[in-house]
Write an enzyme that holds these catalytic residues in place. Structure first.
Site, PDB file in Angstrom:
ATOM      1  N   ALA A  48     -40.011  34.495  25.548  1.00 36.49           N
ATOM      2  CA  ALA A  48     -40.782  34.817  24.343  1.00 36.49           C
ATOM      3  C   ALA A  48     -40.093  35.724  23.334  1.00 36.49           C
ATOM      4  O   ALA A  48     -40.425  35.674  22.152  1.00 36.49           O
ATOM      5  CB  ALA A  48     -42.090  35.466  24.768  1.00 36.49           C
ATOM      6  N   LYS A  55     -42.395  32.994  17.852  1.00 32.58           N
ATOM      7  CA  LYS A  55     -43.255  31.840  18.174  1.00 32.58           C
ATOM      8  C   LYS A  55     -44.542  32.304  18.870  1.00 32.58           C
ATOM      9  O   LYS A  55     -45.595  31.712  18.675  1.00 32.58           O
ATOM     10  CB  LYS A  55     -42.476  30.825  19.016  1.00 32.58           C
ATOM     11  CG  LYS A  55     -41.264  30.303  18.249  1.00 32.58           C
ATOM     12  CD  LYS A  55     -40.436  29.323  19.016  1.00 32.58           C
ATOM     13  CE  LYS A  55     -39.146  29.007  18.296  1.00 32.58           C
ATOM     14  NZ  LYS A  55     -38.095  30.058  18.449  1.00 32.58           N
ATOM     15  N   ASP A 109     -40.466  37.501  29.167  1.00 30.10           N
ATOM     16  CA  ASP A 109     -39.026  37.498  28.888  1.00 30.10           C
ATOM     17  C   ASP A 109     -38.356  38.331  29.959  1.00 30.10           C
ATOM     18  O   ASP A 109     -38.946  39.286  30.462  1.00 30.10           O
ATOM     19  CB  ASP A 109     -38.726  38.065  27.495  1.00 30.10           C
ATOM     20  CG  ASP A 109     -37.404  37.539  26.955  1.00 30.10           C
ATOM     21  OD1 ASP A 109     -37.408  36.597  26.157  1.00 30.10           O
ATOM     22  OD2 ASP A 109     -36.346  38.068  27.365  1.00 30.10           O
ATOM     23  N   ASP A 158     -38.973  36.755  35.235  1.00 26.12           N
ATOM     24  CA  ASP A 158     -38.037  35.630  35.217  1.00 26.12           C
ATOM     25  C   ASP A 158     -38.833  34.323  35.162  1.00 26.12           C
ATOM     26  O   ASP A 158     -39.642  34.045  36.057  1.00 26.12           O
ATOM     27  CB  ASP A 158     -37.194  35.710  36.510  1.00 26.12           C
ATOM     28  CG  ASP A 158     -36.158  34.603  36.603  1.00 26.12           C
ATOM     29  OD1 ASP A 158     -36.099  33.758  35.689  1.00 26.12           O
ATOM     30  OD2 ASP A 158     -35.402  34.604  37.598  1.00 26.12           O
ATOM     31  N   CYS A 171     -32.325  26.198  20.028  1.00 17.88           N
ATOM     32  CA  CYS A 171     -31.689  26.201  18.704  1.00 17.88           C
ATOM     33  C   CYS A 171     -30.238  25.751  18.886  1.00 17.88           C
ATOM     34  O   CYS A 171     -29.325  26.291  18.281  1.00 17.88           O
ATOM     35  CB  CYS A 171     -31.809  27.551  18.019  1.00 17.88           C
ATOM     36  SG  CYS A 171     -31.124  28.925  18.946  1.00 17.88           S
TER      37      CYS A 171
HETATM   38  C1  SAM Z   1     -34.220  31.537  22.234  1.00 16.32           C
HETATM   39  S1  SAM Z   1     -34.683  33.101  22.749  1.00 16.32           S
HETATM   40  C2  SAM Z   1     -36.416  33.040  22.518  1.00 16.32           C
HETATM   41  C3  SAM Z   1     -36.879  33.224  21.093  1.00 16.32           C
HETATM   42  C4  SAM Z   1     -38.387  33.422  21.008  1.00 16.32           C
HETATM   43  N1  SAM Z   1     -39.112  32.317  21.611  1.00 16.32           N
HETATM   44  C5  SAM Z   1     -38.859  33.576  19.577  1.00 16.32           C
HETATM   45  O1  SAM Z   1     -39.326  32.617  18.959  1.00 16.32           O
HETATM   46  O2  SAM Z   1     -38.770  34.684  19.049  1.00 16.32           O
HETATM   47  C6  SAM Z   1     -34.530  32.951  24.465  1.00 16.32           C
HETATM   48  C7  SAM Z   1     -35.079  34.140  25.249  1.00 16.32           C
HETATM   49  O3  SAM Z   1     -35.061  33.787  26.637  1.00 16.32           O
HETATM   50  C8  SAM Z   1     -34.905  34.972  27.387  1.00 16.32           C
HETATM   51  N2  SAM Z   1     -34.521  34.547  28.742  1.00 16.32           N
HETATM   52  C9  SAM Z   1     -33.335  34.099  29.192  1.00 16.32           C
HETATM   53  N3  SAM Z   1     -33.407  33.772  30.483  1.00 16.32           N
HETATM   54  C10 SAM Z   1     -34.676  33.996  30.884  1.00 16.32           C
HETATM   55  C11 SAM Z   1     -35.387  33.859  32.126  1.00 16.32           C
HETATM   56  N4  SAM Z   1     -34.777  33.421  33.210  1.00 16.32           N
HETATM   57  N5  SAM Z   1     -36.681  34.212  32.142  1.00 16.32           N
HETATM   58  C12 SAM Z   1     -37.310  34.684  31.037  1.00 16.32           C
HETATM   59  N6  SAM Z   1     -36.698  34.837  29.856  1.00 16.32           N
HETATM   60  C13 SAM Z   1     -35.402  34.505  29.774  1.00 16.32           C
HETATM   61  C14 SAM Z   1     -33.876  35.758  26.591  1.00 16.32           C
HETATM   62  O4  SAM Z   1     -33.956  37.135  26.893  1.00 16.32           O
HETATM   63  C15 SAM Z   1     -34.290  35.438  25.154  1.00 16.32           C
HETATM   64  O5  SAM Z   1     -35.117  36.450  24.649  1.00 16.32           O
END
Ligand code: SAM
Length: 426
Positions: free
Chosen positions: A249, A254, A271, A297, A369
């Site tokens: 998140a 979003k 997150d 996670d 993205c």
């Molecule tokens: C593309 S960004 C998300 C952007 C967000 N949805 C927004 O619109 O602002 C991906 C996110 O996934 C998180 N992330 C990566 N691996 C993860 C995991 N195993 N569990 C939860 N979050 C994770 C990262 O810390 C990062 O904040």
């Protein structure tokens, strides 16, 4: 400290320490007072990242041996000097003397003459920047060019060109506060030219504008979010009374949009980065919205959730971010070829795990993205092949209805590169 010296520190942090520009730049901008200086610092740092190979080549050609170790920051300073000479309207004598002064301030007194000499030579020779190989011609690492050629044989050059454009500024109208038309009228009253985008709440500004100039920004009338990212909440289509998971998140763009569309839901925003999760809370607070935030996670949900399965899941997966190079040109140098396979493995672990936590009849929207098929259509194709109860629903927005998901390429209708696939559980 002189602005060029601050710029050299930013570039050093990115290229030598692996920090992203969005972290390294604000850290140095704090030392400047005027908005104009902050903007120039950003322009120099972003500019150097866009055309790094050509600047690097120009500087290396002028030196008998490369600067190493602690002196590396002076190489970065020279990149900034060279960028000013080729890409800005700053008079060359000012660019050179300010850059040489920065060398002094960075405490490399002994190299001031070298910096001065190299930049004067470059200015005198007026040699065009080198295009001797594809990396130089496209200012893009060879591995990205190779992957783009394979994925987009007919338009990879266009995609690279778009990734070097300065991105437009998009707003997301907060439909809980006012209609998009009302906000467009308010912008017009402030002489801010803007138009409606294709998705329900999107507004495209003709020129990037300081958010503080935007009517009611601090009260949550609008948020800054690219037009492509704004499709996520509408494609997820939250309905009143549902339990929804926003699996990755942070920073929460979003998350907030989902709640603006339908506030009468239970939204769990997760997150695994605690620091980034704080930004979700800040965004929710500005918009007076509420979600259950969890530091956890998404590939191990049972460690933090013992509740019901979800009606809908947004999986905005961690990815290469190759679709947003126009906003984050440092991605070209921070990402490595091997990262793609590693990211694809993380993505498949998260999607498999989230699937288990989706109710039957529920919807999972997968988003990235990225513009690389390994993280997008190939990822979803493999998921469908190993998941018998998953069904892909084509999106009305996708031109090719046979394609696996909707791939938006950078610059398409002014948007960032993005990917969406909507999956239903039987
Ligand atoms: C593309 S960004 C998300 C952007 C967000 N949805 C927004 O619109 O602002 C991906 C996110 O996934 C998180 N992330 C990566 N691996 C993860 C995991 N195993 N569990 C939860 N979050 C994770 C990262 O810390 C990062 O904040």
């Amino acid at each position: 400290m002189n602005l060029r010296a601050l710029a050299a520190k930013v570039i050093f942090q990115v290229l030598e320490k692996g920090l992203s520009l969005s972290v390294a730049l604000p850290d140095q901008q704090r030392h400047l007072h005027s908005g104009k200086d902050k903007a120039l610092l950003a322009e120099l740092c972003y500019g150097v990242m866009r055309v790094l190979p050509q600047l690097d080549k120009q500087i290396s050609d002028c030196m008998s041996k490369p600067l190493k170790g602690k002196q590396r920051i002076i190489h970065q300073l020279l990149l900034i000097g060279c960028y000013q000479l080729y890409f800005t309207r700053i008079p060359s004598h000012a660019a050179i003397s300010e850059t040489a002064e920065a060398c002094r301030q960075l405490k490399f007194e002994g190299l001031v003459k070298v910096v001065n000499g190299i930049l004067r030579n470059i200015q005198r020779q007026e040699k065009p920047l080198s295009c001797d190989n594809e990396t130089l011609q496209y200012n893009t690492p060879a591995w990205i060019i190779k992957r783009l050629k394979a994925a987009y044989p007919s338009n990879w050059q266009h995609i690279i060109a778009q990734s070097h454009q300065r991105p437009p500024m998009w707003l997301r109208n907060n439909q809980q506060r006012q209609s998009r038309n009302d906000y467009l009228n308010r912008l017009q009253a402030e002489n801010i030219t803007a138009s409606a985008g294709h998705s329900h709440d999107s507004i495209l500004l003709e020129k990037p504008t300081d958010v503080m100039q935007l009517p009611e920004f601090s009260h949550g009338a609008v948020s800054v979010q690219d037009g492509a990212a704004q499709w996520a909440a509408s494609l997820l289509a939250p309905k009143a009374g549902e339990l929804i998971l926003d699996a990755c998140a942070a920073p929460g763009g979003k998350t907030c949009h989902i709640l603006e569309i339908e506030s009468n839901i239970e939204l769990v925003a997760v997150d695994n980065d605690e620091k980034r999760l704080e930004r979700v809370q800040q965004n929710l607070d500005r918009l007076s919205l509420d979600a259950k935030l969890i530091h956890g996670d998404a590939a191990n949900i049972s460690t933090w959730w013992n509740g019901d399965k979800f009606d809908r899941i947004l999986l905005d997966a961690p990815c290469s971010a190759t679709g947003v190079i126009r906003r984050h040109p440092d991605i070209k140098w921070l990402r490595k070829n091997n990262d793609i396979e590693e990211l694809a493995n993380i993505q498949s672990a998260i999607i498999d795990h989230c699937w288990h936590w989706l109710k039957s009849g529920g919807t999972l929207l997968y988003a990235t993205c990225s513009i690389l098929p390994q993280e997008n259509s190939e990822q979803i194709e493999a998921f469908l092949a190993r998941t018998p109860d998953a069904r892909l629903v084509p999106l009305v927005q996708q031109e090719d209805k046979q394609a696996i998901g909707w791939q938006i390429t950078p610059g398409q209708e002014n948007m960032d590169g993005f990917y969406y696939a909507r999956l239903i559980k039987d």
